[in-house]
Design an enzyme around this catalytic site. Structure first.
Site, PDB file in Angstrom:
ATOM      1  N   SER A 164       0.840  -1.194   0.000  1.00  0.00           N
ATOM      2  CA  SER A 164       0.000   0.000   0.000  1.00  0.00           C
ATOM      3  C   SER A 164       0.881   1.251   0.000  1.00  0.00           C
ATOM      4  O   SER A 164       1.698   1.410  -0.900  1.00  0.00           O
ATOM      5  CB  SER A 164      -0.942  -0.055   1.208  1.00  0.00           C
ATOM      6  OG  SER A 164      -1.997   0.849   1.068  1.00  0.00           O
ATOM      7  N   ASP A 328      -8.220  -7.112  -4.705  1.00  0.00           N
ATOM      8  CA  ASP A 328      -7.910  -5.776  -4.179  1.00  0.00           C
ATOM      9  C   ASP A 328      -8.566  -4.736  -5.076  1.00  0.00           C
ATOM     10  O   ASP A 328      -8.080  -4.454  -6.164  1.00  0.00           O
ATOM     11  CB  ASP A 328      -6.394  -5.594  -4.144  1.00  0.00           C
ATOM     12  CG  ASP A 328      -5.968  -4.261  -3.534  1.00  0.00           C
ATOM     13  OD1 ASP A 328      -6.849  -3.422  -3.228  1.00  0.00           O
ATOM     14  OD2 ASP A 328      -4.752  -4.049  -3.357  1.00  0.00           O
ATOM     15  N   HIS A 361      -7.480  -5.942  -0.218  1.00  0.00           N
ATOM     16  CA  HIS A 361      -6.250  -5.140  -0.190  1.00  0.00           C
ATOM     17  C   HIS A 361      -5.286  -5.588   0.906  1.00  0.00           C
ATOM     18  O   HIS A 361      -4.069  -5.600   0.708  1.00  0.00           O
ATOM     19  CB  HIS A 361      -6.641  -3.676   0.013  1.00  0.00           C
ATOM     20  CG  HIS A 361      -5.469  -2.750   0.094  1.00  0.00           C
ATOM     21  ND1 HIS A 361      -4.576  -2.574  -0.944  1.00  0.00           N
ATOM     22  CD2 HIS A 361      -5.032  -1.946   1.106  1.00  0.00           C
ATOM     23  CE1 HIS A 361      -3.652  -1.690  -0.594  1.00  0.00           C
ATOM     24  NE2 HIS A 361      -3.891  -1.319   0.643  1.00  0.00           N
TER      25      HIS A 361
END
Length: 387
Positions: A164, A328, A361
């Site tokens: 991320s 995701d 995610h």
């Protein structure tokens, strides 16, 4: 089990660890930020695991996501209920094998886990910065980490790795300091945050702004904007999960009843779960840091900063392992493939794995064997090449 200090921990745990603090950029040599403003002194909270080899070629820098910290593995005290945020991946014999590698993790500037951020004391006023803290970018975070890495006596990192926002930092490291990075492992990340990602961040920020206890960011010493920050976390948490995971985990089940109550109390299990996540978050995170870090993510845009992705990666010297996850929807795989195409067009060495996953995610934080095998094998090959 083994005993580290007086704490019994699993054999593959790094055990008890201590967070260290490195301070630099004291006046008049403050750190110059992308915005043009200056910040100093700057403190970075950090932890290390394993040992730096005599050639100083086995250092790996871990880069955390929005709400992470320097505490990636092990336990800070005997009272810790949970280990560090990437403990599943860091330890003896694990993916980031501390018997082989010297692992570093630092809290980003703008954070609230020991590094300089809006909760820190402004030396000019003797009070918390609050919103007088300057806007920081991902590039600023990386520039601060550069000083820490050099302070630790490391000229070149074997790898930089993170998911991320951590993946954004990994990409920025390769661009800003090409001679200092042998390889990079961005997971579930992107070369720029999408309009959808910016939108979710803005909704979270508005939840904080509209909490009467926020008081323009000047709430230290008084009531904290817990309702706003908790709501921001609830919104964010929805984006970290896939629709399928949410369905399998909660479905339409009620929390404590079999029938509807016909009022507006939270009844569904998914509602209780989100409220629980919000409450947990306000106990460990600062609302102003949430504003600053999400803004840094919004501003991250390699194409805009360098003219194109090709121009951004032109001078990069690192090898890459890029990982994305099919479920995701916050950082979809196409955003990773865009990075892969740009790197390959520049003649860089890139491995890409799109992992089938139903967990959304946050899969990169979970005990995902395919992710662990890919990283471990890539790191091993990089150590054979550069170590």
């Amino acid at each position: 089990m083994k005993t580290n200090g007086i704490l019994d921990v699993p054999d593959d745990s790094v055990g008890l660890v201590k967070t260290e603090y490195f301070t630099f950029a004291a006046s008049p040599d403050e750190m110059r930020l992308v915005s043009g403003k200056r910040l100093g002194p700057v403190t970075l909270a950090h932890e290390t695991y394993g040992s730096l080899n005599s050639e100083r070629t086995n250092a790996v820098l871990l880069l955390h996501a929005l709400s992470g910290s320097a505490h990636a593995a092990g336990y800070n005290s005997n009272d810790d209920l949970y280990p560090g945020w990437w403990d599943l991946y860091v330890g003896p014999g694990k993916t980031f094998d501390t018997d082989k590698y010297f692992i570093i993790c630092s809290n980003v500037i703008g954070g609230c886990m020991g590094s300089t951020g809006p909760t820190s004391i402004d030396p000019g006023t003797g009070k918390e910065y609050g919103l007088s803290f300057p806007i920081v970018t991902v590039q600023d975070m990386v520039n601060a980490q550069y000083h820490l890495v050099r302070h630790l006596g490391i000229d070149r990192l074997l790898a930089v790795a993170g998911g991320s926002m951590g993946g954004m930092q990994a990409l920025q490291w390769c661009i800003s300091y090409p001679d200092m990075v042998a390889s990079a492992i961005p997971l579930a990340s992107s070369a720029s945050l999408s309009a959808q990602g910016i939108a979710f961040n803005e909704v979270g920020r508005q939840a904080i702004f509209r909490d009467p206890n926020w008081r323009g960011g000047d709430y230290y010493g008084g009531k904290k904007p817990e309702a706003g920050l908790g709501l921001a976390r609830m919104i964010g948490h929805i984006t970290y999960m896939s629709e399928r995971l949410m369905h399998e985990k909660f479905g339409r089940r009620l929390q404590d009843a079999n029938l509807f109550s016909f009022n507006f109390e939270s009844e569904f299990m998914v509602e209780s779960y989100l409220h629980h996540q919000g409450i947990k978050f306000v106990n460990r995170f600062d609302a102003n840091s949430y504003l600053y870090i999400t803004k840094a993510m919004d501003y991250f845009d390699l194409k805009a900063d360098y003219g194109s992705l090709g121009a951004a990666f032109e001078n990069v010297k690192a090898d890459f392992l890029i990982i994305s996850y099919t479920s995701d929807w916050l950082y979809p795989s196409e955003q990773s493939r865009e990075i892969v195409r740009a790197l390959r067009a520049c003649g860089k060495h890139v491995g890409y794995t799109e992992i089938e996953s139903d967990t959304g995610h946050d899969t990169f934080l979970l005990d995902d064997k395919q992710t662990q095998r890919n990283i471990a094998n890539f790191l091993r090959s990089q150590f054979e090449k550069h170590g």
